[in-house]
Design an enzyme around this catalytic site. Structure first.
Site, PDB file in Angstrom:
ATOM      1  N   GLU A 296      -4.192   1.745   0.232  1.00  0.00           N
ATOM      2  CA  GLU A 296      -3.288   0.925  -0.577  1.00  0.00           C
ATOM      3  C   GLU A 296      -4.181  -0.032  -1.347  1.00  0.00           C
ATOM      4  OE1 GLU A 296      -1.424  -1.446  -2.449  1.00  0.00           O
ATOM      5  OE2 GLU A 296      -1.211  -2.610  -0.611  1.00  0.00           O
ATOM      6  N   CYS A 330      -0.346  -7.375  -4.412  1.00  0.00           N
ATOM      7  CA  CYS A 330      -0.682  -6.071  -4.989  1.00  0.00           C
ATOM      8  C   CYS A 330       0.330  -5.689  -6.058  1.00  0.00           C
ATOM      9  CB  CYS A 330      -0.713  -4.994  -3.906  1.00  0.00           C
ATOM     10  SG  CYS A 330      -1.912  -5.297  -2.598  1.00  0.00           S
TER      11      CYS A 330
END
Length: 539
Positions: A296, A330
Site C-alpha cells: 500500500e 495516503c
C-alpha cells in the site's frame, strides 16, 4: 496568542483534559514529556521513560535507543530500545512456534480472541488516541478515530471468522467432490508508516489473526511508543487466554529490520505501507525469494468537479481531503480539477474556507489542523512550493511555514500549473492542493489517470451516465473510485488499496482476507472407480 503569517485564521480552542504545555519554548522543557505531570496519563498505557521495543512473549531489546518527539513542539516524549538482529532472529523463531499453536485454534475461537482485543482497545480509546495525537501529530478527533477504526476492524473480523472458506465445486467425474481449502500462510510481517500507526496495523493484524496467522510488526521508528502501547494491550489479551504472546510479536527498528523481514523466507507474507520508492525495493527483495507481498504505497489523488456539481459538497470535500491530517493521508487530495465554468468560484470559496481552518494544539477539541510529522516534512513542503513556482504555478493561499513552535505549515493552494507538470506528478506528503481547469469529460478522465499512482479518486456530478462511465473500464483506474464524496475517509467494509505504483494490495474488508491465506484445490474420490479428467483413457 501566537501569530501566523498570511491569511490563516487562528482561534483559541478549548483544551482537553490531556492538554499539556504545547507552545512553551524548548528552553523551559528540560525533561522528557513523560516525566512531566501533565503527561502522566502516558503511564496508563504502560509507558515509561525508556521502553523495550521488542515483544515475543516477553519484553526486551538490545538495539539502539531512540527518542521520539512531539511534532507540535519538537520536544522529546520518551525513549524506545529497538531490536538488534539477534532480537529479530529470536522473535521470528518464537513467532513461528506460536503459529503452530494458533493455527490449531478453530477460526471462530480466534475471532473471539480478536473480539477481546477490540474490547481492550475500546477501554483505552481516549488515552491511546491521545498518544496518537501526541506522537504522530494528528488532531485528537482523528487520533481517537484511528483507534476506533482498529476496533471496527476487530468487530468485522469476528464475523468474518465464521465465514472464511472456499466453495464446493461441481466435479465432472462421478463419485468425486471438488473443493477449495483455505489455510493460513503462516507468519505475516507488517511494516506500517507513521501517518496511520494504529489503523493500518489493525487492518492487517485483525484479519491475519482470524485467518490463523501469527504477526510480526515493525512500525515507523518515529511512532515507536504507539507500537509499544498497542502491543501491550494485545499482549494482555493473549496472556489472559493462555496463548503465546509471540502470536503478535513486535520488533521496533529501522531499515535493517525491514530489510531482514523482506528477505526472510520465514516471513510468508509481508504487508508494507510506505512510499513508492521504498515499496519498490521491498517488492524486489520479496519477489527474489518468491515470497508474497501486500503493498500500500503512494497516492496522487484527484477530485473532479463538473459544471453540474453541487458546490456545497465540493468545497468541504476538497477542504477535508486536502487539509485533513495536514495532507499526510495516503488518500489526501493533491489535485483538484474544476470545470472551467466553476473554476474561479470554487477557488474563491476554497480560499475563504481555508481562512477559517482552526490551527493549533492537536489536543484541543475545536482544532482542525495540526503539524506535519517531522522537520524533514517541513523541508519537503517548502521545496515543493518553490518547485511549483518555478514550473509556473501561483500560490493563491498559504505556502509558508508558520511562526510557532513545532512543524506547522500553512495549508496551500496552487493554481496555474500544467496538468502534467513534474511537481504535479510527484507525491508530496504535505497539504498542497494543485488546482486546474478542464473543458470536457474525456480530457479530465485522462488527466486523472496519467499519474503513476492509482489509489483514490472522486468526481462530483449529477449526471448518471457520467457516473457509470467513471466507474467503468474507461473511467478512473484507481482502486478507490468515489462519487460526490472526498478521496479520503474509506470505510473498513471495503477493500482498501490501489493500482499501478500504489502497489496493487488490498487490506481491510471485502475479500482482502484471501491475501492472508493460501488456497488449495482439492479433489476427493469417494467412489471405487478412477475416472480421469477430460475423459482421458489410460489403460
Amino acid at each position: 496568542m501566537w501569530r501566523v503569517p498570511g491569511l490563516l485564521c487562528v482561534r483559541v480552542a478549548r483544551k482537553s483534559k490531556f492538554s499539556g504545555s504545547w507552545n512553551r519554548p524548548a528552553a523551559f522543557m528540560s525533561t522528557l514529556l513523560i516525566n512531566q505531570p501533565q503527561y502522566a496519563w502516558l503511564k496508563e498505557l504502560g509507558l515509561r521513560e525508556e521502553n523495550d521495543g521488542v515483544y515475543n512473549g516477553s519484553w526486551g531489546g538490545r538495539g539502539e535507543v531512540i527518542t521520539t518527539y512531539c511534532p507540535a513542539n519538537n520536544e522529546p516524549i520518551a525513549r524506545v530500545r529497538q531490536a538488534s538482529m539477534a532480537d529479530y532472529e529470536e522473535t521470528v523463531e518464537k513467532a513461528r512456534e506460536a503459529w503452530s499453536i494458533w493455527a490449531d485454534v478453530p477460526a471462530p475461537k480466534r475471532g473471539e480472541v480478536v473480539r477481546q482485543i477490540g474490547d481492550a482497545l475500546r477501554e483505552k480509546i481516549q488515552v491511546l488516541g491521545s498518544l496518537v495525537s501526541l506522537e504522530m501529530g494528528k488532531i485528537l478527533v482523528e487520533g481517537v478515530g484511528e483507534v476506533q477504526e482498529y476496533v471496527d476492524v476487530c468487530d468485522y473480523a469476528v464475523g468474518l471468522s465464521r465465514m472464511i472458506g472456499g466453495p464446493i465445486l461441481p466435479s465432472e467425474r462421478p463419485g468425486h467432490a471438488l473443493i477449495e481449502q483455505w489455510n493460513p500462510v503462516g507468519l505475516v510481517g507488517i511494516i506500517t508508516a507513521f501517518n496511520f500507526p494504529v489503523a493500518v496495523y489493525g487492518w492487517n493484524n485483525a484479519i491475519a489473526m482470524i485467518c490463523g496467522n501469527a504477526c510480526l510488526w515493525k512500525g515507523a521508528p518515529t511512532t515507536s511508543l504507539i507500537s509499544v502501547a498497542v502491543t501491550k494491550i494485545i499482549a494482555k489479551v493473549l496472556e489472559d487466554n493462555k496463548l503465546p504472546g509471540a502470536i503478535c510479536s513486535l520488533t521496533c527498528g529501522g531499515a535493517d529490520i525491514g530489510t531482514a523481514m523482506a528477505k526472510d523466507e520465514r516471513v510468508d507474507l509481508l504487508s508494507f505501507t510506505g512510499s513508492t520508492q521504498v515499496g519498490k525495493q521491498v517488492a524486489l527483495m520479496v519477489q527474489e525469494r518468491f515470497g508474497r507481498s501486500l503493498l500500500e504505497l503512494g497516492g496522487n489523488n484527484a477530485i473532479i468537479a463538473f459544471e453540474d456539481a453541487d458546490l456545497s459538497l465540493v468545497v468541504p470535500s476538497a477542504l477535508f481531503a486536502a487539509v485533513g491530517t495536514a495532507g499526510q493521508r495516503c488518500t489526501t487530495a493533491r489535485r483538484l480539477f474544476l470545470h472551467e465554468s466553476i473554476h474561479d468560484e470554487v477557488v474563491n470559496r476554497l480560499k475563504k474556507a481555508y481562512a477559517q481552518i482552526r490551527v493549533g494544539n492537536p489536543w484541543d477539541s475545536n482544532v482542525l489542523y495540526g503539524p506535519l510529522h517531522t522537520k524533514q516534512a517541513v523541508s519537503m513542503f517548502l521545496g515543493a512550493v518553490e518547485e511549483a513556482k518555478k514550473e509556473g504555478g501561483t500560490v493563491v493561499y498559504g505556502g509558508k511555514v508558520m511562526d510557532r513552535p513545532g512543524n506547522y505549515v500553512e495549508p496551500t493552494i496552487v493554481t496555474g500549473l500544467d496538468h502534467d507538470a513534474s511537481i504535479v506528478h510527484t507525491e508530496t506528503f504535505a497539504p498542497i492542493l494543485y488546482v486546474f481547469k478542464f473543458k470536457n469529460e474525456d480530457e479530465v478522465f485522462a488527466w486523472n489517470n496519467e499519474v503513476k499512482q492509482g489509489l483514490s479518486s472522486s468526481i462530483f456530478t449529477k449526471d448518471m451516465g457520467r457516473i457509470f462511465r467513471w466507474l467503468g473500464p474507461k473511467g478512473s483506474d484507481c482502486g478507490i473510485v468515489n462519487v460526490n464524496i472526498p478521496t479520503s475517509g474509506a470505510e473498513i467494509g471495503g477493500a482498501f488499496g490501489g493500482e499501478k505504483h500504489t502497489g496493487g494490495g488490498r487490506e481491510s474488508g471485502s475479500d482482502a482476507w484471501k491475501q492472508y491465506m493460501r488456497r488449495s484445490t482439492c479433489t476427493i474420490n469417494y467412489s471405487k472407480d478412477l475416472p480421469l479428467a477430460q475423459g482421458i483413457k489410460f489403460q
